[in-house]
Design a protein around this motif. Structure first.
Motif, PDB file in Angstrom:
ATOM      1  N   LYS A  40       0.846  -1.198   0.000  1.00 23.78           N
ATOM      2  CA  LYS A  40       0.000   0.000   0.000  1.00 23.78           C
ATOM      3  C   LYS A  40       0.882   1.249   0.000  1.00 23.78           C
ATOM      4  O   LYS A  40       2.029   1.223   0.449  1.00 23.78           O
ATOM      5  N   LEU A  73      -6.566  -4.820   8.957  1.00 22.52           N
ATOM      6  CA  LEU A  73      -6.587  -5.374   7.602  1.00 22.52           C
ATOM      7  C   LEU A  73      -6.238  -4.351   6.515  1.00 22.52           C
ATOM      8  O   LEU A  73      -5.599  -4.680   5.522  1.00 22.52           O
ATOM      9  N   HIS A  82      -1.101  -9.911   6.727  1.00 22.94           N
ATOM     10  CA  HIS A  82      -2.393  -9.509   6.158  1.00 22.94           C
ATOM     11  C   HIS A  82      -3.222 -10.733   5.780  1.00 22.94           C
ATOM     12  O   HIS A  82      -4.399 -10.837   6.106  1.00 22.94           O
ATOM     13  N   ARG A  91      -6.694 -11.815   7.379  1.00 22.05           N
ATOM     14  CA  ARG A  91      -7.876 -11.835   6.507  1.00 22.05           C
ATOM     15  C   ARG A  91      -8.630 -13.152   6.683  1.00 22.05           C
ATOM     16  O   ARG A  91      -9.851 -13.187   6.720  1.00 22.05           O
ATOM     17  N   ALA A 127     -13.421   1.905   7.985  1.00 24.37           N
ATOM     18  CA  ALA A 127     -13.583   1.564   6.559  1.00 24.37           C
ATOM     19  C   ALA A 127     -15.042   1.304   6.241  1.00 24.37           C
ATOM     20  O   ALA A 127     -15.476   1.429   5.109  1.00 24.37           O
ATOM     21  N   GLY A 128     -15.811   0.929   7.286  1.00 30.03           N
ATOM     22  CA  GLY A 128     -17.123   0.373   7.023  1.00 30.03           C
ATOM     23  C   GLY A 128     -18.292   1.314   7.188  1.00 30.03           C
ATOM     24  O   GLY A 128     -19.413   0.859   7.118  1.00 30.03           O
ATOM     25  N   THR A 183     -17.817   5.118   3.681  1.00 27.48           N
ATOM     26  CA  THR A 183     -17.989   4.752   2.267  1.00 27.48           C
ATOM     27  C   THR A 183     -19.452   4.475   1.921  1.00 27.48           C
ATOM     28  O   THR A 183     -19.980   4.995   0.934  1.00 27.48           O
ATOM     29  N   SER A 209     -14.910   5.015  -3.252  1.00 27.45           N
ATOM     30  CA  SER A 209     -13.462   4.847  -3.323  1.00 27.45           C
ATOM     31  C   SER A 209     -13.092   5.132  -4.783  1.00 27.45           C
ATOM     32  O   SER A 209     -13.422   4.360  -5.667  1.00 27.45           O
ATOM     33  N   ARG A 220      -0.887   2.165  -4.729  1.00 25.66           N
ATOM     34  CA  ARG A 220       0.107   1.168  -4.324  1.00 25.66           C
ATOM     35  C   ARG A 220       1.508   1.758  -4.471  1.00 25.66           C
ATOM     36  O   ARG A 220       1.726   2.677  -5.262  1.00 25.66           O
ATOM     37  N   PRO A 270     -15.754  -1.012  -8.094  1.00 26.07           N
ATOM     38  CA  PRO A 270     -15.997  -0.104  -6.962  1.00 26.07           C
ATOM     39  C   PRO A 270     -15.401  -0.608  -5.656  1.00 26.07           C
ATOM     40  O   PRO A 270     -15.104   0.193  -4.760  1.00 26.07           O
ATOM     41  N   PHE A 271     -15.217  -1.938  -5.524  1.00 19.79           N
ATOM     42  CA  PHE A 271     -14.687  -2.492  -4.278  1.00 19.79           C
ATOM     43  C   PHE A 271     -13.242  -2.955  -4.424  1.00 19.79           C
ATOM     44  O   PHE A 271     -12.754  -3.747  -3.616  1.00 19.79           O
ATOM     45  N   GLY A 272     -12.519  -2.476  -5.433  1.00 18.59           N
ATOM     46  CA  GLY A 272     -11.130  -2.907  -5.623  1.00 18.59           C
ATOM     47  C   GLY A 272     -11.097  -4.320  -6.169  1.00 18.59           C
ATOM     48  O   GLY A 272     -12.033  -4.767  -6.844  1.00 18.59           O
ATOM     49  N   ARG A 289      -6.908  -8.030  -1.779  1.00 16.73           N
ATOM     50  CA  ARG A 289      -7.281  -6.932  -0.900  1.00 16.73           C
ATOM     51  C   ARG A 289      -8.643  -6.358  -1.267  1.00 16.73           C
ATOM     52  O   ARG A 289      -8.983  -5.237  -0.863  1.00 16.73           O
ATOM     53  N   CYS A 342     -12.393  -5.332  -1.121  1.00 21.24           N
ATOM     54  CA  CYS A 342     -13.137  -4.932   0.077  1.00 21.24           C
ATOM     55  C   CYS A 342     -13.779  -6.137   0.752  1.00 21.24           C
ATOM     56  O   CYS A 342     -14.582  -6.844   0.140  1.00 21.24           O
ATOM     57  N   PHE A 402     -21.654  -6.917   2.531  1.00 26.84           N
ATOM     58  CA  PHE A 402     -22.255  -6.166   3.638  1.00 26.84           C
ATOM     59  C   PHE A 402     -22.710  -4.802   3.118  1.00 26.84           C
ATOM     60  O   PHE A 402     -23.838  -4.372   3.340  1.00 26.84           O
TER      61      PHE A 402
HETATM   62  C1  HEM Z   1     -19.953   1.266  -0.694  1.00 27.05           C
HETATM   63  C2  HEM Z   1     -19.181   0.960   0.319  1.00 27.05           C
HETATM   64  C3  HEM Z   1     -17.734   0.543   0.218  1.00 27.05           C
HETATM   65  C4  HEM Z   1     -16.812   0.767  -0.771  1.00 27.05           C
HETATM   66  C5  HEM Z   1     -17.019   1.525  -2.078  1.00 27.05           C
HETATM   67  C6  HEM Z   1     -15.568   0.144  -0.344  1.00 27.05           C
HETATM   68  C7  HEM Z   1     -14.408   0.121  -1.113  1.00 27.05           C
HETATM   69  C8  HEM Z   1     -13.245  -0.525  -0.744  1.00 27.05           C
HETATM   70  C9  HEM Z   1     -12.073  -0.655  -1.582  1.00 27.05           C
HETATM   71  C10 HEM Z   1     -11.927  -0.094  -3.000  1.00 27.05           C
HETATM   72  C11 HEM Z   1     -11.146  -1.369  -0.885  1.00 27.05           C
HETATM   73  C12 HEM Z   1      -9.758  -1.780  -1.383  1.00 27.05           C
HETATM   74  C13 HEM Z   1      -8.700  -0.757  -1.090  1.00 27.05           C
HETATM   75  C14 HEM Z   1      -7.345  -1.129  -1.646  1.00 27.05           C
HETATM   76  O1  HEM Z   1      -7.173  -2.160  -2.285  1.00 27.05           O
HETATM   77  O2  HEM Z   1      -6.401  -0.346  -1.410  1.00 27.05           O
HETATM   78  C15 HEM Z   1     -11.723  -1.668   0.416  1.00 27.05           C
HETATM   79  C16 HEM Z   1     -11.073  -2.358   1.411  1.00 27.05           C
HETATM   80  C17 HEM Z   1     -11.631  -2.626   2.640  1.00 27.05           C
HETATM   81  N1  HEM Z   1     -12.927  -2.382   3.029  1.00 27.05           N
HETATM   82 FE1  HEM Z   1     -14.377  -1.518   1.922  1.00 27.05          FE
HETATM   83  N2  HEM Z   1     -15.756  -0.425   0.870  1.00 27.05           N
HETATM   84  C18 HEM Z   1     -17.057  -0.224   1.261  1.00 27.05           C
HETATM   85  C19 HEM Z   1     -17.670  -0.677   2.421  1.00 27.05           C
HETATM   86  C20 HEM Z   1     -17.044  -1.401   3.397  1.00 27.05           C
HETATM   87  C21 HEM Z   1     -17.707  -1.958   4.568  1.00 27.05           C
HETATM   88  C22 HEM Z   1     -19.204  -1.852   4.857  1.00 27.05           C
HETATM   89  C23 HEM Z   1     -16.739  -2.557   5.316  1.00 27.05           C
HETATM   90  C24 HEM Z   1     -16.848  -3.279   6.624  1.00 27.05           C
HETATM   91  C25 HEM Z   1     -17.948  -3.458   7.300  1.00 27.05           C
HETATM   92  C26 HEM Z   1     -15.467  -2.389   4.626  1.00 27.05           C
HETATM   93  C27 HEM Z   1     -14.244  -2.831   5.072  1.00 27.05           C
HETATM   94  C28 HEM Z   1     -13.094  -2.828   4.316  1.00 27.05           C
HETATM   95  C29 HEM Z   1     -11.822  -3.378   4.797  1.00 27.05           C
HETATM   96  C30 HEM Z   1     -11.560  -3.979   6.177  1.00 27.05           C
HETATM   97  C31 HEM Z   1     -10.898  -3.248   3.740  1.00 27.05           C
HETATM   98  C32 HEM Z   1      -9.456  -3.720   3.712  1.00 27.05           C
HETATM   99  C33 HEM Z   1      -9.408  -5.103   3.096  1.00 27.05           C
HETATM  100  C34 HEM Z   1      -8.008  -5.676   2.909  1.00 27.05           C
HETATM  101  O3  HEM Z   1      -7.075  -4.945   2.591  1.00 27.05           O
HETATM  102  O4  HEM Z   1      -7.882  -6.912   3.039  1.00 27.05           O
HETATM  103  N3  HEM Z   1     -15.700  -1.694   3.460  1.00 27.05           N
HETATM  104  N4  HEM Z   1     -13.018  -1.161   0.465  1.00 27.05           N
END
Ligand code: HEM
Length: 445
Positions: free
Chosen positions: A68, A83, A91, A95, A253-254, A257, A317, A322, A381-383, A387, A389, A394
């Motif tokens: 990162k 995480l 990590h 995870r 994080a949760g 977003t 996001s 990186r 949208p969630f990567g 890694r 999301c 959820f």
């Molecule tokens: C619309 C809502 C959300 C979006 C758009 C989003 C987006 C992302 C993205 C893009 C990443 C990856 C970041 C990277 O690779 O550098 C990420 C990682 C993460 N997100 Fe989400 N997220 C959302 C909701 C949530 C929720 C609800 C939770 C927990 C309840 C959460 C927990 C996490 C965690 C813990 C990571 C790190 C995962 C890892 O590196 O293994 N996120 N999220």
């Protein structure tokens, strides 16, 4: 050698990026193609990658060459080795330990919390009143995360954690985007304040962990799952410190977003009455006037597409960053250790090659397995990769259920004297200066 604009000697392209990262990245991708080179400060080389196959290499197939970025690692002050900020084997093993908390069966039971918290919150809304909707969405998602993680009710959650969380996010963002960060031990006013709110949050979270160690079966929530988790080999659980870091990470994080995703969705609906009507029709058909249940989620397919499309147009996001840890070849270019690589959901999600009328809000585009027809990293949208999301399911369930609770009862319009709504990119993409909206009960339809 990738091409890019000529930067200033000392600041490079920092000012252009800071002034408007969305416009700047869109410009870089349009002018310089798949890989654009730029610079932060005098020495930090950076690249924007805007081709889905190359993005896949960064996030998935060649992810082990990356860690990162420094900006993300600066969040360790608050997130510790949770995480989001930890790396490599640690990590991966964390995870694995945490994954069970996000299992489908658990998410369904969190679904009821999502509905209860939202319904409770909406009971204070008055027909015809103007509300700061961005603040409301933050309060609802904060309430949901407090309930699912610690079994706290909304009021308790806000009083114990809400204010400190808002301050800590604001300060962390400011620190992250400062080029020359002073270490936290230097007692500047900002540093002292930052440390103080972190300590306040720590106290609340640590006392919850300790209480739970004494009475492990008090509640059936995410905290219990984290505290019960044991690794396969040594059957070891997490230390209190590690539970603290993971709680703080999930907590931060949760909720912001998802709150942003919901705010953008309500804004987009207010601008697209034809989509709003189809949403109301689906809710009336699937749910009618009874209270929603988590089980309704699977039948709310148009509502799900509204959320997917909102995440496309305004991805909360909008950048994934990186740092190259070991020299690596991608797309025929050599990236050197220490250089930065960025990929942008905002840029990719608006590419006309993959999305017709990319600037328009059209939830129908997600029908008929649309995502199978475009490259996987044109929309992310969630990567992605190891890694990705952990809260993606959820978040989708939360966004759909909260939206449905709101839209079952209310039609939401932008206040008549509203300022122009423009995205404000910080760590997440949120509406600049918030959204003031009028909430009208639908029974007066
Ligand atoms: C619309 C809502 C959300 C979006 C758009 C989003 C987006 C992302 C993205 C893009 C990443 C990856 C970041 C990277 O690779 O550098 C990420 C990682 C993460 N997100 Fe989400 N997220 C959302 C909701 C949530 C929720 C609800 C939770 C927990 C309840 C959460 C927990 C996490 C965690 C813990 C990571 C790190 C995962 C890892 O590196 O293994 N996120 N999220």
């Amino acid at each position: 050698m990738p091409q890019g604009p000529k930067g200033r000697l000392f600041t490079g392209h920092t000012k252009d990026f800071q002034a408007d990262p969305l416009a700047y990245f869109t410009h870089l991708a349009n002018e310089y193609g798949d890989v654009a080179k730029f610079r932060f400060g005098p020495f930090q080389n950076a690249y924007l990658i805007s081709n889905p196959d190359l993005i896949k290499e960064v996030l998935v197939t060649k992810q082990k060459f990356f860690i990162k970025s420094k900006a993300m690692h600066s969040l360790e002050d608050i997130l510790g080795k949770g995480l989001f900020t930890s790396e490599k084997e640690f990590h991966m093993s964390q995870r694995k330990l945490i994954q069970p908390a996000f299992k489908k069966s658990h998410i369904n039971s969190y679904g009821q919390n999502m509905i209860d918290i939202t319904t409770d919150y909406l009971s204070t809304w008055k027909d015809g009143e103007e509300r700061m909707i961005t603040q409301d969405m933050m309060s609802i998602t904060l309430g949901i995360i407090c309930k699912t993680m610690f079994s706290m009710d909304l009021k308790q959650g806000y009083e114990l954690l809400g204010k400190s969380v808002e301050t800590v996010i604001r300060m962390a963002v400011k620190r992250m985007r400062t080029i020359f960060q002073l270490p936290l031990w230097i007692p500047t006013k900002n540093n002292r304040q930052y440390k103080k709110v972190i300590q306040e949050l720590d106290q609340v979270i640590n006392s919850m962990i300790e209480k739970r160690r004494e009475n492990p079966n008090d509640h059936d929530d995410m905290l219990k799952i984290l505290m019960d988790a044991k690794d396969d080999e040594n059957r070891l659980g997490m230390t209190n410190r590690q539970v603290r870091d993971e709680l703080m990470t999930t907590f931060l994080a949760g909720h912001e977003t998802t709150a942003n995703a919901l705010s953008w969705t309500l804004y987009l609906l207010s601008q697209h009455p034809e989509v709003e009507k189809k949403l109301f029709d689906e809710i009336d058909t699937v749910i009618g006037s009874r209270p929603p249940t988590p089980d309704d989620f699977k039948n709310l397919t148009y509502t799900q597409n509204i959320i997917w499309e909102s995440l496309r147009v305004y991805p909360p996001s909008f950048i994934v960053e990186r740092e190259v840890e070991e020299d690596v070849m991608i797309g025929g270019y050599q990236f050197k250790k220490g250089e930065m690589v960025m990929v942008s959901q905002y840029v990719m999600h608006r590419k006309p090659e993959y999305f017709d009328n990319p600037d328009s809000f059209i939830p129908e585009r997600f029908e008929n397995n649309f995502l199978k027809t475009i490259p996987s990293y044109a929309y992310f949208p969630f990567g992605g990769g190891p890694r990705v999301c952990i809260g993606n399911h959820f978040a989708l369930m939360e966004a759909v259920l909260v939206l449905v609770c709101i839209a079952q009862r209310y039609r939401i319009k932008l206040a008549p004297d509203h300022h122009e709504v423009v995205p404000f990119p910080t760590i997440t993409l949120r509406p600049r200066r918030g959204l003031r909206m009028v909430v009208e009960e639908r029974k007066s339809d």
